[in-house]
Structures are given as C-alpha cells and as structure tokens.
Enzyme design. Structure first.
Site, short mmCIF file in Angstrom:
data_model
loop_
_atom_site.label_atom_id
_atom_site.label_comp_id
_atom_site.label_asym_id
_atom_site.label_seq_id
_atom_site.Cartn_x
_atom_site.Cartn_y
_atom_site.Cartn_z
N GLY A 12 45.10 42.02 42.10
CA GLY A 12 45.34 43.14 41.17
C GLY A 12 46.76 43.68 41.18
N ARG A 64 27.56 32.41 30.47
CA ARG A 64 28.79 32.99 29.92
C ARG A 64 28.53 34.00 28.81
NH1 ARG A 64 33.46 31.53 31.14
NH2 ARG A 64 32.90 29.44 31.76
N ARG A 90 38.48 33.88 34.45
CA ARG A 90 37.27 33.41 33.74
C ARG A 90 37.61 33.15 32.30
NH1 ARG A 90 31.89 33.83 34.79
NH2 ARG A 90 31.28 34.17 32.64
N HIS A 108 50.19 34.87 32.17
CA HIS A 108 50.04 33.55 32.79
C HIS A 108 51.34 33.18 33.50
CE1 HIS A 108 48.33 29.60 33.38
NE2 HIS A 108 49.52 29.11 33.06
C1 GAR Z 1 49.07 36.27 38.48
O1 GAR Z 1 50.11 35.44 38.93
C2 GAR Z 1 48.64 35.89 37.09
O2 GAR Z 1 49.70 35.48 36.26
C3 GAR Z 1 47.71 34.74 37.39
O3 GAR Z 1 46.98 35.16 38.50
C4 GAR Z 1 47.78 36.03 39.28
C5 GAR Z 1 47.02 37.31 39.52
O4 GAR Z 1 47.68 38.14 40.42
N1 GAR Z 1 46.87 34.43 36.26
C6 GAR Z 1 46.51 33.19 35.91
O5 GAR Z 1 46.85 32.21 36.51
C7 GAR Z 1 45.65 33.12 34.66
N2 GAR Z 1 45.50 31.76 34.23
P1 GAR Z 1 47.33 39.67 40.53
O6 GAR Z 1 45.81 39.74 40.74
O7 GAR Z 1 48.08 40.15 41.74
O8 GAR Z 1 47.76 40.35 39.26
#
Ligand code: GAR
Length: 199
Positions: A12, A64, A90, A108
């Site tokens: 998060g 889903r 998800r 992303h």
């Molecule tokens: C982040 O790096 C986000 O870009 C990635 O997960 C991480 C979450 O970190 N998302 C993906 O890869 C989506 N395909 P966080 O929980 O510390 O924000």
C-alpha cells in the site's frame, strides 16, 4: 470534492503517497474508502491508522463475477467517483469496468506497453532495457492496456537488482499517481482514441 476508492492487495505504498497528498491538500480529493482483497494487506493497517474507511473484502475462492459485484457494491455504497488501483493484483471483469466507465485508474511499474502483467521490473532487467519506468493508465477490459495518462522514465543501471530498480521506479510511481489523479478529477483532459490529451 471528488471521492476516491482505493483498491490494494498488499504493502500500500502508492495508497500512502496518495493519502499524504490528500492530507496536505496537494490533491483536492477525499479518500472515501480503501478496500483490500487480501486480509493480510499492510495497507489496511495504514488506512485504519489514518482514520480512513478500510474494508477487507477477501477474494479467495470466489468467482470473479461474484466478487466484482460485491466490490462494485462496496464502492457505490461509499459514493466513489474514481477507482484507483494501487497494487491491486486482480483482473477486473468487464461487468465491473462497465460500472465505472473511464473512472478506473491503475499504476503499473513499466513503460507500457512494455512488460505488462506480473514482475514488470524483473521482465525489464531480463530483457536488458536501458530505460524503464512506470505508467498511470485508464483501465479497460484488456490487461494493462487502457489509455495512458502519465508515464515516468527510470534509467536502468548496470548494477541494478530487482530491488534497487523497483525502489527507484516506486519513487516515480508515488509522484505520478497523485499527479494523474489530480488531472482526472479536475477533468482537464479528453480521451481521443488511445490518447489522453490534456486540456
Ligand atoms: C507497485 O509497484 C505497483 O506499480 C505494482 O505493484 C506495486 C504495489 O506496491 N502494480 C502492478 O504490478 C500491477 N500490475 P504498493 O502496494 O506499495 O503500492
């Protein structure tokens, strides 16, 4: 004030960066609710400690369509204007996406369309690219594919590991996500095909 619904699955940190900008007034929005699909998401604790509405809606074992209907109902219950996926791991069904047309953003950790899906930073290192980064985009029915709002480039260093590269990308994620949300809630853009034009 526009109301944000933030969806998380884990740490998060993107949510925290958004919450920080909301709290300081840099981002003129309200966080209506933070929802996690995992019970052990650290971000849920953070949301609670900030006095925000934090909801755990476990997705494990659920169909889903069924899950997405519950998720949409929870977001509507909190009168959410914009859904922000922040490490929400998800896929969303077409039905869910139709509930919030052009009202879902995702972050992303790559320069899309390169390296969609899981482990984008690992994919970038394995491919040997010299520049990668992060992307905030609208969510449509395809994976990591909707119109792009903002991207930030991050050079890859020869001695980078997945951890060091991820850390530098994350700094940029924290910066551009709030910036993109600001543009979208202010309505200072139009979507022209795949292009998001700032107005
Ligand atoms: C982040 O790096 C986000 O870009 C990635 O997960 C991480 C979450 O970190 N998302 C993906 O890869 C989506 N395909 P966080 O929980 O510390 O924000």
């Amino acid at each position: 004030m526009k109301r944000l619904g933030i969806l998380i699955s884990g740490r998060g940190s993107n949510f925290e960066a958004i919450a920080g900008n909301v709290a300081s007034g840099a981002l003129p929005a309200e966080i209506a609710v933070v929802i996690s699909n995992r019970t052990d998401a650290r971000g849920l604790e953070t949301a609670l400690s900030r006095g925000l509405n934090a909801v755990c809606l476990p997705s494990k074992g659920l169909d889903r369509e069924v899950y997405d209907r519950r998720l949409a109902a929870e977001l509507h219950k909190h009168d959410v204007d914009l859904v922000c996926l922040a490490g929400f791991m998800r896929l969303l069904s077409a039905g869910f996406i139709r509930e919030f047309p052009e009202r879902i953003l995702n972050i992303h950790p790559s320069l899309l369309p390169a390296f969609p899906g899981l482990d984008a930073q690992h994919q970038a290192l394995a491919h040997g690219v010299k520049i990668t980064g992060c992307t905030v985009h609208f969510v449509d029915e395809d994976l990591d594919a909707g119109p792009i709002v903002i991207q930030a480039a991050v050079p890859v260093r020869d001695d980078d590991t997945e951890e060091t590269l991820s850390e530098r990308i994350l700094k940029q994620e924290h910066r551009i996500y709030s910036e993109a949300i600001g543009i979208v809630i202010a309505g200072k853009y139009r979507i022209d095909g795949r292009r998001v034009i700032f107005t």
